[in-house]
Design a protein around this motif. Structure first.
Motif, PDB file in Angstrom:
ATOM      1  N   UNK A  25      98.744  46.537  41.067  1.00  0.00           N
ATOM      2  CA  UNK A  25      98.995  47.981  40.940  1.00  0.00           C
ATOM      3  C   UNK A  25      99.630  48.546  42.201  1.00  0.00           C
ATOM      4  N   UNK A  26     100.675  49.328  42.013  1.00  0.00           N
ATOM      5  CA  UNK A  26     101.356  49.972  43.138  1.00  0.00           C
ATOM      6  C   UNK A  26     100.592  51.242  43.520  1.00  0.00           C
ATOM      7  N   UNK A  27     100.449  51.483  44.796  1.00  0.00           N
ATOM      8  CA  UNK A  27      99.724  52.658  45.266  1.00  0.00           C
ATOM      9  C   UNK A  27     100.432  53.933  44.802  1.00  0.00           C
ATOM     10  N   UNK A  28      99.655  54.955  44.466  1.00  0.00           N
ATOM     11  CA  UNK A  28     100.203  56.201  43.942  1.00  0.00           C
ATOM     12  C   UNK A  28     100.387  57.202  45.069  1.00  0.00           C
ATOM     13  N   UNK A  29     101.257  58.180  44.817  1.00  0.00           N
ATOM     14  CA  UNK A  29     101.439  59.291  45.739  1.00  0.00           C
ATOM     15  C   UNK A  29     102.388  58.980  46.886  1.00  0.00           C
ATOM     16  N   UNK A  30     102.435  59.923  47.822  1.00  0.00           N
ATOM     17  CA  UNK A  30     103.337  59.810  48.964  1.00  0.00           C
ATOM     18  C   UNK A  30     102.696  59.044  50.112  1.00  0.00           C
ATOM     19  N   UNK A  31     103.548  58.408  50.912  1.00  0.00           N
ATOM     20  CA  UNK A  31     103.106  57.729  52.124  1.00  0.00           C
ATOM     21  C   UNK A  31     102.787  58.792  53.166  1.00  0.00           C
ATOM     22  N   UNK A  32     101.644  58.736  53.827  1.00  0.00           N
ATOM     23  CA  UNK A  32     101.317  59.733  54.853  1.00  0.00           C
ATOM     24  C   UNK A  32     102.408  59.823  55.923  1.00  0.00           C
ATOM     25  N   UNK A  33     102.850  61.047  56.173  1.00  0.00           N
ATOM     26  CA  UNK A  33     103.889  61.266  57.167  1.00  0.00           C
ATOM     27  C   UNK A  33     105.296  61.038  56.670  1.00  0.00           C
ATOM     28  N   UNK A  34     105.468  60.706  55.401  1.00  0.00           N
ATOM     29  CA  UNK A  34     106.800  60.483  54.827  1.00  0.00           C
ATOM     30  C   UNK A  34     106.968  61.325  53.571  1.00  0.00           C
ATOM     31  N   UNK A  35     108.227  61.453  53.156  1.00  0.00           N
ATOM     32  CA  UNK A  35     108.503  62.147  51.906  1.00  0.00           C
ATOM     33  C   UNK A  35     108.653  61.160  50.743  1.00  0.00           C
ATOM     34  N   UNK A  36     108.631  59.860  51.060  1.00  0.00           N
ATOM     35  CA  UNK A  36     108.746  58.836  50.019  1.00  0.00           C
ATOM     36  C   UNK A  36     107.381  58.509  49.413  1.00  0.00           C
TER      37      UNK A  36
END
Length: 261
Positions: A25-36
């Motif tokens: 499973x791929x982690x959901x949501x945004x990477x902390x400190x990034x817009x990706x």
């Protein structure tokens, strides 16, 4: 917290070639400190590796000589939810003004945007769906030994890809890494390989032999088909060039004896 044990899938082996399929499973949501999002970063990393492969630029996987092929496939919710009918999911067929589908059971989910704050994505009205990363590999030798080589030679490249998946511990701690792989391994129902008794090293050896043989034929035969006068000397030279051969698999993952590889 240690991962809950699962019923491990068993890899299939044909001759000396083994397969593994991992669905993580791929982690959901945004990477902390990034817009990706994690998925966006994952796609970028995979595309970078793919471009290098297409351009002939070496990658870390080249250091593992037992790999026959490898594939990374991102599976999106709107792909695996076709023909589903779940509350909280927006379907293309439900759009106002759209013609009714020919079959009421054929419903196509609208693209699901993962670029949302965690708090908003956990509202009761929204299902917590995620994308998955499917990894398919065929290689020579033993499964665990293969992943030891991955941890030793492909650690940076491997970590850059799979750190975007849930629970991934990095390759630094091999036993934790091994447990993660086995946790998300899925069963392969059909594994087919055309040459189960040919290792990657043997295939490369035969490829090089064919190249040298073609060069030898070009030397001993003129364009008109006549044999050159120095046939014996050229043949001796050809034999000297091909005396080097794989006397056993050069890595621990290969379990081939001399003459079988």
């Amino acid at each position: 917290m240690p991962l809950k044990p699962l019923d491990f899938a068993t890899s299939k082996t044909l001759g000396g070639v083994t397969e593994i399929a991992v669905l993580a499973p791929i982690r959901r949501g945004r990477i902390p400190g990034e817009r990706r999002t994690y998925e966006e970063r994952l796609r970028f990393v995979i595309s970078t590796i793919q471009k290098r492969v297409e351009q002939g630029i070496p990658i870390e996987l080249d250091r593992v000589h037992s790999i026959h092929f490898g594939r990374l496939i991102i599976i999106r919710p709107e792909q695996y939810l076709v023909y589903s009918d779940l509350p909280g999911i927006a379907y293309e067929n439900d759009c106002p003004g759209e013609p009714a589908p020919s079959s009421s059971s054929f419903k196509i989910p609208q693209p699901i945007d993962d670029y949302l704050e965690t708090e908003l994505s956990r509202t009761p009205e929204r299902l917590e769906l995620r994308s998955w990363l499917l990894t398919l590999v065929a290689f020579d030798g033993d499964l665990k030994v293969y992943f030891r080589e991955i941890a030793e030679f492909v650690d940076n490249e491997f970590d850059n890809v799979f750190r975007n998946c849930e629970d991934f511990p990095s390759t630094d701690n091999f036993e934790a890494f091994w447990a993660w792989v086995r946790r998300y391994q899925i069963r392969c129902d059909l594994f087919y390989t055309r040459y189960p008794n040919l290792s990657v090293v043997r295939i490369r050896q035969l490829e090089e032999f064919k190249r040298r043989f073609d060069a030898f034929v070009a030397k001993v035969r003129t364009p008109t088909g006549k044999r050159t006068a120095s046939m014996d000397e050229l043949f001796d030279e050809f034999l000297r060039e091909n005396q080097q051969h794989a006397s056993g698999f050069p890595t621990a993952a290969g379990t081939y004896e001399t003459g079988d590889c």
